[in-house]
Design a protein around this motif. Structure first.
Motif, mmCIF file in Angstrom:
data_model
loop_
_atom_site.group_PDB
_atom_site.id
_atom_site.type_symbol
_atom_site.label_atom_id
_atom_site.label_comp_id
_atom_site.label_asym_id
_atom_site.label_seq_id
_atom_site.Cartn_x
_atom_site.Cartn_y
_atom_site.Cartn_z
ATOM 1 N N HIS A 1 0.838 -1.201 0.000
ATOM 2 C CA HIS A 1 0.000 0.000 0.000
ATOM 3 C C HIS A 1 0.875 1.255 0.000
ATOM 4 N N GLN A 2 1.870 1.262 0.867
ATOM 5 C CA GLN A 2 2.759 2.424 0.960
ATOM 6 C C GLN A 2 3.544 2.634 -0.331
ATOM 7 N N SER A 3 3.987 1.549 -0.962
ATOM 8 C CA SER A 3 4.775 1.692 -2.190
ATOM 9 C C SER A 3 3.934 2.192 -3.360
ATOM 10 N N MET A 4 2.629 1.925 -3.332
ATOM 11 C CA MET A 4 1.767 2.342 -4.450
ATOM 12 C C MET A 4 1.231 3.760 -4.275
ATOM 13 N N VAL A 5 1.418 4.345 -3.114
ATOM 14 C CA VAL A 5 0.973 5.721 -2.891
ATOM 15 C C VAL A 5 1.628 6.654 -3.908
ATOM 16 N N ALA A 6 2.890 6.387 -4.246
ATOM 17 C CA ALA A 6 3.604 7.223 -5.217
ATOM 18 C C ALA A 6 2.926 7.196 -6.586
ATOM 19 N N ASP A 7 2.243 6.090 -6.903
ATOM 20 C CA ASP A 7 1.505 5.984 -8.168
ATOM 21 C C ASP A 7 0.073 6.481 -8.027
ATOM 22 N N ASP A 8 -0.257 7.090 -6.877
ATOM 23 C CA ASP A 8 -1.610 7.552 -6.593
ATOM 24 C C ASP A 8 -2.608 6.394 -6.710
ATOM 25 N N PHE A 9 -2.209 5.237 -6.177
ATOM 26 C CA PHE A 9 -3.033 4.035 -6.253
ATOM 27 C C PHE A 9 -3.262 3.497 -4.851
ATOM 28 N N GLU A 10 -4.510 3.240 -4.526
ATOM 29 C CA GLU A 10 -4.881 2.720 -3.215
ATOM 30 C C GLU A 10 -4.856 1.187 -3.264
ATOM 31 N N PHE A 11 -3.746 0.597 -2.866
ATOM 32 C CA PHE A 11 -3.590 -0.860 -2.914
ATOM 33 C C PHE A 11 -4.582 -1.548 -1.986
ATOM 34 N N LEU A 12 -4.819 -0.952 -0.838
ATOM 35 C CA LEU A 12 -5.787 -1.482 0.129
ATOM 36 C C LEU A 12 -6.980 -0.525 0.187
ATOM 37 N N PRO A 13 -7.984 -0.760 -0.647
ATOM 38 C CA PRO A 13 -9.126 0.164 -0.703
ATOM 39 C C PRO A 13 -9.764 0.352 0.677
ATOM 40 N N THR A 14 -10.029 1.574 1.028
ATOM 41 C CA THR A 14 -10.703 2.027 2.259
ATOM 42 C C THR A 14 -9.904 1.770 3.530
ATOM 43 N N TRP A 15 -8.677 1.272 3.458
ATOM 44 C CA TRP A 15 -7.877 1.025 4.649
ATOM 45 C C TRP A 15 -7.198 2.300 5.110
ATOM 46 N N SER A 16 -7.069 2.452 6.403
ATOM 47 C CA SER A 16 -6.251 3.532 6.975
ATOM 48 C C SER A 16 -5.500 2.959 8.166
ATOM 49 N N MET A 17 -4.412 3.600 8.514
ATOM 50 C CA MET A 17 -3.583 3.132 9.627
ATOM 51 C C MET A 17 -4.345 3.179 10.949
ATOM 52 N N ALA A 18 -5.449 3.918 10.992
ATOM 53 C CA ALA A 18 -6.235 4.015 12.217
ATOM 54 C C ALA A 18 -7.045 2.743 12.479
ATOM 55 N N GLU A 19 -7.179 1.887 11.478
ATOM 56 C CA GLU A 19 -7.972 0.660 11.602
ATOM 57 C C GLU A 19 -7.046 -0.535 11.852
ATOM 58 N N SER A 20 -7.457 -1.400 12.734
ATOM 59 C CA SER A 20 -6.651 -2.605 12.965
ATOM 60 C C SER A 20 -6.700 -3.478 11.710
ATOM 61 N N TRP A 21 -5.609 -4.206 11.496
ATOM 62 C CA TRP A 21 -5.533 -5.084 10.325
ATOM 63 C C TRP A 21 -6.619 -6.153 10.376
ATOM 64 N N ASP A 22 -6.825 -6.750 11.544
ATOM 65 C CA ASP A 22 -7.841 -7.800 11.657
ATOM 66 C C ASP A 22 -9.232 -7.270 11.341
ATOM 67 N N ASN A 23 -9.531 -6.044 11.734
ATOM 68 C CA ASN A 23 -10.829 -5.460 11.399
ATOM 69 C C ASN A 23 -10.945 -5.243 9.892
ATOM 70 N N TYR A 24 -9.854 -4.775 9.277
ATOM 71 C CA TYR A 24 -9.878 -4.547 7.828
ATOM 72 C C TYR A 24 -10.145 -5.845 7.065
ATOM 73 N N ILE A 25 -9.412 -6.903 7.384
ATOM 74 C CA ILE A 25 -9.623 -8.147 6.631
ATOM 75 C C ILE A 25 -11.006 -8.729 6.925
ATOM 76 N N TYR A 26 -11.532 -8.490 8.133
ATOM 77 C CA TYR A 26 -12.903 -8.909 8.431
ATOM 78 C C TYR A 26 -13.883 -8.144 7.526
ATOM 79 N N ARG A 27 -13.704 -6.819 7.430
ATOM 80 C CA ARG A 27 -14.603 -6.008 6.583
ATOM 81 C C ARG A 27 -14.558 -6.468 5.131
ATOM 82 N N MET A 28 -13.359 -6.759 4.612
ATOM 83 C CA MET A 28 -13.226 -7.198 3.224
ATOM 84 C C MET A 28 -13.927 -8.547 3.022
#
Length: 180
Positions: A24-51
Motif C-alpha cells: 500500500h505504501q509503495s503504491m501511494v507514489a503511483d496515486d493508487f490505493e492498494f488497500l481500498p478504504t484502509w487507513s492506519m487508524a484501523e486494525s488489520w484484523d478489522n480490515y480483513i474482516y470487513r473485506m
C-alpha cells in the motif's frame, strides 16, 4: 489465455499484514490505493474482516455494493491485488466498474496484471455477471493493453468520460463467459 500458474489468488489474512501495508505504501507514489478504504487508524484484523464480510454481502455501507479484495501471491510474495464488485451502482457505472487491479512496480511486465484481470472476470462471472465493466485512465498504456488482452471492447455508447481534472477515463466491457 490462462491464468499465470505460479500465482495464488486469495483473500488477505492476518499473516499478510506487513506485506500488504508495505505494498500500500509503495503504491501511494503511483496515486493508487492498494488497500481500498484502509487507513492506519484501523486494525488489520478489522480490515480483513470487513473485506471478507463485503464478499459475503454483509455489513455493506449505504451506497456501496457487494465486493471483495484478493491478493496475488507468487511463492508467498504479494505481487498485486484485484478488487471485484459483484454489481454496479451509479458511481461504479461511471468510474471503477466491476474490476480494479494493481501490480507492485517490481512485478510489472510479467503477466501479473492479465492474470489479475482474468481472475476478477472469473470471480464476477461465477457470481452471475455476464459482462464486466472495466475503466482506466486514457494515459495508462499498461492497463489499456491488459484490458485488450483480456478481450475488452470500448463501450459503444460511452467509450470515455472526462474527469473534473481534465483527464479521460476509458470504459471497456469484457464478456465473463470465456473466463470461467
Amino acid at each position: 489465455m490462462s491464468l499465470n500458474p505460479s500465482l495464488e489468488f486469495r483473500e488477505l489474512t492476518s499473516q499478510d499484514e506487513q506485506q500488504a501495508i508495505d505494498a500500500h505504501q509503495s503504491m501511494v507514489a503511483d496515486d493508487f490505493e492498494f488497500l481500498p478504504t484502509w487507513s492506519m487508524a484501523e486494525s488489520w484484523d478489522n480490515y480483513i474482516y470487513r473485506m471478507s464480510a463485503g464478499r459475503r454481502g454483509e455489513h455493506i455501507p449505504d451506497g456501496w455494493v457487494r465486493s471483495a479484495l484478493f491478493g496475488a501471491f507468487d511463492d508467498g510474495e504479494l505481487v498485486g491485488r484485484v478488487s471485484v464488485r459483484y454489481e454496479l451502482n451509479d458511481f461504479l457505472r461511471q468510474n471503477g466498474g466491476h474490476i480494479g487491479y494493481g501490480v507492485l512496480p517490481e512485478h510489472r511486465r510479467r503477466g501479473v496484471a492479465v492474470a489479475l484481470c482474468q481472475f476478477g472476470l472469473t470471480e464476477v462471472g461465477h457470481a452471475g455477471v455476464d459482462r464486466a465493466l472495466l475503466t482506466c485512465d486514457s494515459m495508462n498504456a499498461g492497463s489499456i493493453a491488459t484490458i485488450l488482452r483480456c478481450g475488452g471492447a470500448l463501450d459503444p455508447q460511452l467509450p470515455s468520460l472526462e474527469a473534473a481534472d481534465g483527464s479521460m477515463t476509458l470504459r471497456y466491457w469484457i464478456s465473463t463467459q470465456s473466463n470461467h
